[in-house]
Design an enzyme around this catalytic site. Structure first.
Site, short mmCIF file in Angstrom:
data_model
loop_
_atom_site.label_atom_id
_atom_site.label_comp_id
_atom_site.label_asym_id
_atom_site.label_seq_id
_atom_site.Cartn_x
_atom_site.Cartn_y
_atom_site.Cartn_z
N ASP A 189 7.61 0.74 10.15
CA ASP A 189 6.88 1.60 9.21
C ASP A 189 7.13 1.20 7.76
OD1 ASP A 189 5.08 3.55 8.48
OD2 ASP A 189 6.58 5.14 8.39
N SER A 241 6.47 9.95 1.44
CA SER A 241 6.51 8.76 2.28
C SER A 241 6.45 7.50 1.44
CB SER A 241 5.34 8.77 3.27
OG SER A 241 5.46 9.82 4.19
N HIS A 246 2.46 3.35 7.24
CA HIS A 246 1.46 4.39 7.49
C HIS A 246 0.80 4.86 6.20
CE1 HIS A 246 4.75 7.43 6.69
NE2 HIS A 246 3.72 8.11 6.19
#
Length: 344
Positions: A115, A192, A85
Site C-alpha cells: 500500500d 492516508s 490506495h
C-alpha cells in the site's frame, strides 16, 4: 453575598489548577509540548495534501472519481511517498504544500502489496523534505506524531504512542504487509499517506489504515519497508517479486509424517495446481506435493511462501523441499518475476 469579577474568578481557578500540578509534572508537560512543537515545525512543511483524479478525463463517461489524501516529501526535488490506495490509479494528481503552493505530480510507481506509492512533482522546485528513520529502533509506548489532512482539514496534528510493533495487515491485493506499526495517534480519512513521526523528527511510518468502529487502533507501514519500496520504485518503477506458478493452500502436517521427515513445524503448503510451462512445472512440482522449505526458509503456511518469494530470487536457482508420499525430496527451480495484473 460577595460578587467576584469573572476575570478574577478565572485567574483564581487557573492559579489553583496550576498549584494542584506538582512542579515536576509541569516540567514534564512542558517537555512533551516542546517535543511535539519541534517535530511539527521540522516535519510539517514536508507534509502535503493530495487531490487525486482517477480514470481518463479526456473521454466522456470515463472522468473517474476524485479523492484526497496526504503525502510526505522525501527528496527536495519533489519525490513524495503516499499510499497506493490514494494515488495508485491516478490520472492526475494535484499537490498543495504546507505553504500554499499548488503543484502537479505524476505517478512514478506503486506497490499495492505494501500500500505504498511514489509520485514526483512536475515543476522544477526545491521543497522541504523529511528524513526516513529506522523503524527497527521503535519501542512500544514511544511517542509518535501523525501529520496529515484528515477529512480535508489541512496540516492536522495528532499524537499518541506506539501501541504495538510487528503487526501484519492484509493489503488490498491480498498479500500480508509485515512489520506494521500499530498506534493510537488518531487517524481519519485523508490521513492516508501522511507520515508517522518520532520525537526525533524522523518519519517512522506511512499512515495507511484504521479499523472502522474501533477507538485508537490505527496502522502505519514501517519506514524500513517504505525505504525498500522507495528504492525499488526509483530503480524499476515497480517492486520486483518472484513467481513460481502454483496455486497452493495451507495444510497441517500429521505428527507421524512430521517425525518421519524430521520436521519441527506443524503446518506447510500443499500444491493445488501447477501452471503449465511455469518454473514449478519445469522443476517437477506436482499437485499434492507439500512444500516445507524454500531456499532454506521454513514454510509453515501460505503467507510464509509469499514472503519468501522476494525479488532477489528472480532468475536464481533455489531449492524447494517437498513431501511426496513417504519421501522428502529437494527440487531445484528458477523463479520468474511475478506479473502484475493490468488495472482497468
Amino acid at each position: 453575598m460577595t460578587i467576584i469579577p469573572l476575570s478574577d474568578a478565572l485567574r483564581s481557578g487557573r492559579n489553583a489548577a496550576q498549584a494542584a500540578i506538582p512542579p515536576d509534572d509541569q516540567a514534564l508537560l512542558d517537555a512533551y509540548s516542546r517535543a511535539v512543537i519541534d517535530v511539527v515545525e521540522r516535519v510539517g512543511p514536508a507534509v502535503v495534501r493530495l487531490a487525486v483524479l482517477n480514470g481518463n478525463p479526456g473521454r466522456p463517461g470515463q472522468e473517474g472519481r476524485g479523492g484526497t489524501g496526504s503525502g510526505v516529501i522525501v527528496a527536495p526535488d519533489g519525490l513524495i511517498l503516499t499510499n497506493s490506495h490514494v494515488a495508485g490509479t491516478a490520472s492526475r494528481i494535484e499537490v498543495t504544500t504546507a505553504d500554499g503552493q499548488d503543484l502537479h505530480a505524476r505517478l512514478v510507481g506503486d506497490d499495492p502489496d505494501t500500500d505504498l506509492a511514489l509520485i514526483r512533482v512536475d515543476e522544477a522546485v526545491t521543497l522541504p523534505s523529511a528524513l526516513l528513520g529506522d523503524s527497527k529502533r521503535l519501542k512500544r509506548g514511544q511517542l509518535v506524531i501523525a501529520i496529515g489532512n484528515p477529512l480535508g482539514f489541512e496540516s492536522t496534528v495528532t499524537t499518541g504512542v506506539v501501541s504495538a510493533l510487528g503487526r501484519s495487515l492484509r493489503s488490498r491485493s491480498g498479500r500480508l504487509i509485515d512489520d506494521v506499526i500499530q498506534t493510537d495517534a488518531a487517524l481519519n480519512p485523508g490521513n492516508s499517506g501522511g507520515p508517522l513521526v518520532s520525537s526525533r523528527g524522523e518519519v517512522v511510518g506511512i499512515n495507511t489504515a484504521v479499523i472502522l468502529g474501533a477507538q485508537g487502533i490505527c496502522f502505519a507501514v514501517a519506514a524500513n519497508t517504505a525505504s525498500f519500496v522507495l528504492g525499488e520504485l526509483v530503480r524499476h518503477g515497480r517492486v520486483r517479486r518472484a513467481f513460481v506458478g502454483i496455486a497452493a493452500q495451507q495444510t497441517a502436517v500429521p505428527p507421524l509424517r512430521r517425525r518421519a521427515a524430521g520436521l519441527t513445524q506443524d503446518g506447510a503448503v500443499m500444491v493445488g495446481t501447477v501452471e503449465p510451462g511455469s518454473a514449478a512445472d519445469r522443476a517437477g512440482l506436482r499437485p499434492g506435493d507439500i512444500i516445507v522449505a524454500l531456499d532454506g526458509i521454513t514454510i509453515a503456511g501460505a503467507d510464509d511462501l509469499v514472503r519468501a518469494l522476494t525479488g532477489d530470487k528472480i532468475g536464481r536457482t533455489v531449492a524447494v523441499d517437498v513431501l511426496r508420499g513417504t519421501e522428502r525430496l529437494t527440487l531445484n527451480l528458477v523463479p520468474e518475476e511475478r506479473r502484475r495484473p493490468v488495472r482497468q
